[in-house]
Design a protein around this motif. Structure first.
Motif, short mmCIF file in Angstrom:
data_model
loop_
_atom_site.label_atom_id
_atom_site.label_comp_id
_atom_site.label_asym_id
_atom_site.label_seq_id
_atom_site.Cartn_x
_atom_site.Cartn_y
_atom_site.Cartn_z
N ALA A 96 0.81 -1.22 0.00
CA ALA A 96 0.00 0.00 0.00
C ALA A 96 0.85 1.26 0.00
O ALA A 96 0.32 2.37 0.07
CB ALA A 96 -0.92 0.00 1.22
N TYR A 97 2.18 1.10 -0.10
CA TYR A 97 3.07 2.25 -0.08
C TYR A 97 4.05 2.18 -1.24
O TYR A 97 4.47 1.11 -1.68
CB TYR A 97 3.86 2.30 1.24
CG TYR A 97 3.01 2.59 2.44
CD1 TYR A 97 2.88 3.89 2.92
CD2 TYR A 97 2.30 1.57 3.08
CE1 TYR A 97 2.08 4.17 4.02
CE2 TYR A 97 1.49 1.84 4.18
CZ TYR A 97 1.39 3.14 4.64
OH TYR A 97 0.60 3.42 5.72
N LEU A 98 4.44 3.34 -1.74
CA LEU A 98 5.45 3.46 -2.78
C LEU A 98 6.40 4.56 -2.35
O LEU A 98 6.01 5.72 -2.22
CB LEU A 98 4.82 3.80 -4.13
CG LEU A 98 5.77 3.95 -5.32
CD1 LEU A 98 6.45 2.62 -5.62
CD2 LEU A 98 5.02 4.43 -6.55
N ARG A 99 7.67 4.16 -2.12
CA ARG A 99 8.69 5.09 -1.64
C ARG A 99 8.22 5.82 -0.37
O ARG A 99 8.44 7.03 -0.20
CB ARG A 99 9.06 6.12 -2.72
CG ARG A 99 9.60 5.49 -4.00
CD ARG A 99 10.12 6.57 -4.96
NE ARG A 99 10.47 5.97 -6.24
CZ ARG A 99 9.64 5.88 -7.28
NH1 ARG A 99 8.40 6.34 -7.16
NH2 ARG A 99 10.03 5.34 -8.41
N GLY A 100 7.56 5.06 0.50
CA GLY A 100 7.12 5.62 1.77
C GLY A 100 5.84 6.42 1.71
O GLY A 100 5.37 6.92 2.73
N ARG A 101 5.26 6.59 0.52
CA ARG A 101 4.01 7.35 0.37
C ARG A 101 2.83 6.41 0.16
O ARG A 101 2.94 5.44 -0.59
CB ARG A 101 4.11 8.31 -0.82
CG ARG A 101 5.18 9.37 -0.68
CD ARG A 101 5.18 10.25 -1.92
NE ARG A 101 3.89 10.93 -2.10
CZ ARG A 101 3.57 11.59 -3.21
NH1 ARG A 101 4.41 11.64 -4.22
NH2 ARG A 101 2.39 12.19 -3.30
N VAL A 103 -0.33 4.66 -1.33
CA VAL A 103 -0.92 4.55 -2.67
C VAL A 103 -2.25 3.79 -2.58
O VAL A 103 -2.76 3.28 -3.56
CB VAL A 103 0.03 3.83 -3.65
CG1 VAL A 103 1.28 4.65 -3.87
CG2 VAL A 103 0.37 2.42 -3.17
N ALA A 104 -2.80 3.72 -1.39
CA ALA A 104 -4.09 3.06 -1.17
C ALA A 104 -4.78 3.73 0.01
O ALA A 104 -4.12 4.34 0.87
CB ALA A 104 -3.91 1.57 -0.91
N LEU A 105 -6.08 3.58 0.03
CA LEU A 105 -6.87 4.19 1.09
C LEU A 105 -8.08 3.32 1.36
O LEU A 105 -8.64 2.73 0.42
CB LEU A 105 -7.29 5.60 0.67
CG LEU A 105 -8.20 6.43 1.56
CD1 LEU A 105 -7.89 7.92 1.37
CD2 LEU A 105 -9.67 6.18 1.24
N GLY A 106 -8.47 3.22 2.61
CA GLY A 106 -9.66 2.46 2.98
C GLY A 106 -10.67 3.33 3.71
O GLY A 106 -10.30 4.35 4.31
N VAL A 107 -11.93 2.92 3.64
CA VAL A 107 -13.00 3.62 4.36
C VAL A 107 -13.82 2.58 5.10
O VAL A 107 -14.44 1.70 4.49
CB VAL A 107 -13.90 4.42 3.39
CG1 VAL A 107 -15.04 5.08 4.17
CG2 VAL A 107 -13.09 5.47 2.65
N TYR A 116 -9.43 1.35 -1.78
CA TYR A 116 -9.19 1.93 -3.09
C TYR A 116 -7.67 1.95 -3.30
O TYR A 116 -6.95 2.69 -2.61
CB TYR A 116 -9.75 3.36 -3.16
CG TYR A 116 -11.18 3.47 -2.67
CD1 TYR A 116 -12.24 3.52 -3.58
CD2 TYR A 116 -11.47 3.54 -1.31
CE1 TYR A 116 -13.56 3.63 -3.14
CE2 TYR A 116 -12.79 3.64 -0.85
CZ TYR A 116 -13.81 3.69 -1.78
OH TYR A 116 -15.11 3.80 -1.32
N TRP A 117 -7.19 1.14 -4.23
CA TRP A 117 -5.76 0.97 -4.43
C TRP A 117 -5.31 1.65 -5.72
O TRP A 117 -6.10 1.89 -6.63
CB TRP A 117 -5.40 -0.51 -4.49
CG TRP A 117 -5.54 -1.19 -3.15
CD1 TRP A 117 -6.68 -1.43 -2.45
CD2 TRP A 117 -4.47 -1.71 -2.34
NE1 TRP A 117 -6.41 -2.07 -1.27
CE2 TRP A 117 -5.05 -2.26 -1.18
CE3 TRP A 117 -3.09 -1.78 -2.50
CZ2 TRP A 117 -4.30 -2.85 -0.17
CZ3 TRP A 117 -2.34 -2.38 -1.50
CH2 TRP A 117 -2.94 -2.91 -0.35
N HIS A 118 -3.99 1.93 -5.77
CA HIS A 118 -3.34 2.57 -6.92
C HIS A 118 -3.80 4.02 -7.08
O HIS A 118 -3.94 4.52 -8.20
CB HIS A 118 -3.58 1.78 -8.21
CG HIS A 118 -3.36 0.31 -8.05
ND1 HIS A 118 -2.25 -0.22 -7.42
CD2 HIS A 118 -4.12 -0.76 -8.41
CE1 HIS A 118 -2.34 -1.53 -7.40
NE2 HIS A 118 -3.46 -1.89 -7.99
#
Length: 315
Positions: A96-101, A103-107, A116-118
């Protein structure tokens, strides 16, 4: 013939359901799309329970998994919105992370959560969001938003009837071939069967709407088969369901559902989906003669392809 069916039942062939998730449906309200317009279908390029493999091929190496959601095609920068209200969280997994950031979120909502990924999240963890509230933008590299629906720890199919809506599908799946193997070796369809054999079907579904992967092929949601006596049409083995992705994912290893030669849908390369119909079917339990193997492949809306293959048993 009745004795043969009883013998097959005793050996477990009539209980083979490696592709069945086995979960029971829960009544929940339908929800709209995470992209605008919310009330119109958007192109799907990845189905629920599609095979996921690190090198895109089942020949290895693993680990393998069943796709936990659906991939909705969208250009980079497309705004992504919550399909239901709830509290925001960031999935706590490496992917769920790319270079520490993130890239996904959940509700998290009432008994259900959506991931919600990517995407690049635009709201912070712990915030409350309303349905149709902006939560992120699609990352250009991915070209789609992956939507997962979770009931507890159980991923369920967003394309099931009564979930993601409106969703229309009028295309039938395609059955490419039905193949027979003995001890891992392919047998010609004209080969007289004896002893134990494995049955495999190569089948795929074509998304209703063209995506930014116009070559994309996805898995059917349901695979069934039955065996009929060739001369009379009488049922020898009643309908079996080795694959059922309509509600949830199988509680078994991917290799027990997908056979060798399976390839993940990928960039400029369509997926190939070889499904086990049955492994180790003992033809010696069947009287010698001609049989019709009827194979059915369906999607979540009941569109069904049918293929009949003649088998000759000579033990």
């Amino acid at each position: 013939m009745i004795a043969a069916v009883a013998a097959l039942t005793a050996t477990g062939y009539l209980l083979f359901r490696s592709g069945a998730g086995g979960g029971k449906p829960v009544n929940r309200a339908p929800y709209g799309w995470p992209l605008k317009p919310f009330d119109q279908p958007h192109p799907i390029r990845g189905n629920f329970a599609d095979p996921r493999m690190p090198n895109h091929h089942i020949n290895g190496p693993g680990p393998f998994s069943f796709h936990a959601g659906v991939d909705i095609s969208a250009p980079g920068g497309t705004e992504v919105y919550a399909v239901a209200p709830g509290s925001v969280y960031i999935p706590d997994v490496k992917e769920a992370y790319l270079r520490g950031r993130p890239v996904a979120l959940g509700v998290r909502g009432d008994g259900v959560r959506f991931e919600y990924w990517h995407i690049r999240p635009l709201v912070a963890s712990g915030r409350s969001v309303a349905a149709h509230q902006l939560i992120g933008r699609v990352i250009t590299k991915w070209g789609h938003v992956h939507l997962t629906e979770m009931w507890g720890d159980r991923a369920v199919n967003p394309l099931r009837v009564g979930a993601l809506t409106p969703y229309r599908d009028h295309t039938k799946p395609t059955i490419v071939s039905v193949r027979i193997y003995r001890d891992g070796k392919y047998l010609s369809p004209a080969t007289a069967l004896s002893g134990k054999v494995d049955l495999v079907v190569d089948a795929y579904d074509t998304p209703q709407l063209k995506s930014n992967w116009p070559w994309a092929r996805v898995t059917p949601a349901l695979i069934r088969w039955r065996l009929l006596q060739g001369a009379t049409g009488k049922v020898v083995i009643p309908t079996q369901t080795p694959v059922d992705f309509r509600l949830d994912r199988p509680d078994t290893a991917l290799e027990k559902v997908f056979a060798l030669g399976t390839r993940q849908n990928g960039s400029k390369r369509p997926g190939i989906y070889n499904f086990w119909l049955v492994k180790g079917l003992d033809s010696s339990l069947l009287p010698n003669g001609s049989y019709d193997l009827v194979v059915l492949a369906s999607d979540t809306r009941g569109n069904t392809a049918r293929r009949t293959v003649q088998l000759l048993v000579e033990n």
